[in-house]
Design a protein around this motif. Sequence first.
Motif, PDB file in Angstrom:
ATOM      1  N   GLY A   1     -68.598  30.357 -39.338  1.00 52.68           N
ATOM      2  CA  GLY A   1     -67.438  29.565 -39.734  1.00 52.68           C
ATOM      3  C   GLY A   1     -66.993  29.771 -41.172  1.00 52.68           C
ATOM      4  N   ASP A   2     -66.034  28.928 -41.565  1.00 56.06           N
ATOM      5  CA  ASP A   2     -65.426  29.007 -42.896  1.00 56.06           C
ATOM      6  C   ASP A   2     -66.174  28.039 -43.816  1.00 56.06           C
ATOM      7  OD1 ASP A   2     -63.874  28.763 -45.148  1.00 56.06           O
ATOM      8  OD2 ASP A   2     -61.966  28.677 -44.051  1.00 56.06           O
ATOM      9  N   VAL A   3     -66.852  28.597 -44.796  1.00 55.91           N
ATOM     10  CA  VAL A   3     -67.670  27.758 -45.676  1.00 55.91           C
ATOM     11  C   VAL A   3     -66.807  26.763 -46.471  1.00 55.91           C
ATOM     12  CG1 VAL A   3     -67.734  29.353 -47.638  1.00 55.91           C
ATOM     13  CG2 VAL A   3     -69.696  27.849 -47.203  1.00 55.91           C
ATOM     14  N   ASN A   4     -65.538  27.127 -46.709  1.00 57.63           N
ATOM     15  CA  ASN A   4     -64.653  26.197 -47.435  1.00 57.63           C
ATOM     16  C   ASN A   4     -64.367  24.942 -46.613  1.00 57.63           C
ATOM     17  OD1 ASN A   4     -64.346  27.894 -49.712  1.00 57.63           O
ATOM     18  ND2 ASN A   4     -62.978  29.178 -48.464  1.00 57.63           N
ATOM     19  N   VAL A   5     -64.308  25.108 -45.302  1.00 55.22           N
ATOM     20  CA  VAL A   5     -64.079  23.954 -44.422  1.00 55.22           C
ATOM     21  C   VAL A   5     -65.329  23.069 -44.404  1.00 55.22           C
ATOM     22  CG1 VAL A   5     -63.676  23.271 -42.016  1.00 55.22           C
ATOM     23  CG2 VAL A   5     -62.354  25.136 -43.022  1.00 55.22           C
ATOM     24  N   VAL A   6     -66.486  23.705 -44.401  1.00 57.30           N
ATOM     25  CA  VAL A   6     -67.740  22.944 -44.410  1.00 57.30           C
ATOM     26  C   VAL A   6     -67.833  22.167 -45.739  1.00 57.30           C
ATOM     27  CG1 VAL A   6     -70.245  23.085 -44.139  1.00 57.30           C
ATOM     28  CG2 VAL A   6     -68.774  24.701 -42.942  1.00 57.30           C
ATOM     29  N   GLN A   7     -67.482  22.828 -46.811  1.00 63.87           N
ATOM     30  CA  GLN A   7     -67.505  22.160 -48.133  1.00 63.87           C
ATOM     31  C   GLN A   7     -66.522  20.977 -48.144  1.00 63.87           C
ATOM     32  OE1 GLN A   7     -66.342  24.657 -51.450  1.00 63.87           O
ATOM     33  NE2 GLN A   7     -67.140  23.169 -52.940  1.00 63.87           N
ATOM     34  N   ALA A   8     -65.352  21.188 -47.555  1.00 56.78           N
ATOM     35  CA  ALA A   8     -64.336  20.129 -47.535  1.00 56.78           C
ATOM     36  C   ALA A   8     -64.846  18.917 -46.762  1.00 56.78           C
ATOM     37  CB  ALA A   8     -63.050  20.665 -46.918  1.00 56.78           C
ATOM     38  N   ALA A   9     -65.458  19.160 -45.610  1.00 55.62           N
ATOM     39  CA  ALA A   9     -65.995  18.042 -44.811  1.00 55.62           C
ATOM     40  C   ALA A   9     -67.095  17.332 -45.592  1.00 55.62           C
ATOM     41  CB  ALA A   9     -66.529  18.559 -43.474  1.00 55.62           C
TER      42      ALA A   9
END
Length: 228
Positions: A167-175
């Motif tokens: 997945g997209d690590v930026n999305v994980v960071q955002a969550a």
Amino acid sequence: MYDVTEWKHVFKLDPDKEISDENLEIICESGTDAIIVGGSDNVTMDNVLNLMSRIRRYLVPCVLEVSEIESIIPGFDLYFIPSVMNSTNTKWVMGLHHEAVKEYGEIMSWDELIVEGYCILNGDCKAAKLTEANTELAADDVMAYARMAENMFHMPIFYLEYSGTYGDVNVVQAASSVLSSTKLFYGGGIETPEQAAEMAEYADVVVIGNVIYDDFGSALKTVKAVKP
Ligand SMILES: CC(C)=CCC/C(C)=C/CC/C(C)=C/CC/C(C)=C/CC/C(C)=C/CC/C(C)=C/CC/C(C)=C/COP(=O)(O)OP(=O)(O)O
Ligand SMILES: O=P(O)(O)OC[C@@H](O)CO
Ligand SMILES: [Mg+2]
């Protein structure tokens, strides 16, 4: 007793796939925090019971992630109950849950149940197709689901599911940035210890699935990468 809030790493074993006794022992004694039994295809009472009884030889916590009412069996330490927040079909959000509680409500040990607010982001995976999930989500959409999971529905787990793809690590960071009490699980496409460590920077728990069957040595190395 089983404190999910302390977990960092779990293996997800698929009851529909073969694993040797030798590899199962290595996985169970690897230092991982738990074994989740779950999958999206051909999950039956027989293969769930068989895998559970083999895992039960070891001390590691053993969790059933329920995907079908018919394959729920007693004997697990915990039951994870997915609710797919970005499904467009209420059956996968609350519908099957209603049916299950109607059937088992009288005999359920509620403290063994943990609800997972699922957000499925790989449109090509089986779970996305099955649940008709709207996977065309930007980071702020995902953050909104994460906030809802924690603040509106008080879900213990928010699960970012990229099953089959990294997945997209930026999305994980955002969550992660909008969660405090709800634990963030990340699963999908982790094939190397480096990827596990990258996702573990933001996710509370990383879930290792398919690579167990594709590259066992690499799967094993993810434990130390996350829990040095
Ligand atoms: C008798 C007894 C022991 C009673 C215990 C009481 C109990 C536990 C009752 C259950 C209560 C309850 C509320 C049950 C819910 C029932 C249910 C069927 C809910 C729906 C779950 C759901 C939304 C399923 C959709 C699919 C999904 C999100 C599955 C999660 C797992 C997943 C994504 C696996 C990935 O599969 P995989 O095969 O690895 O996929 P790839 O091919 O991509 O690799
Ligand atoms: O099988 P992988 O792609 O590792 O994904 C793990 C888990 O999130 C699947 O439900
Ligand atoms: Mg899988």
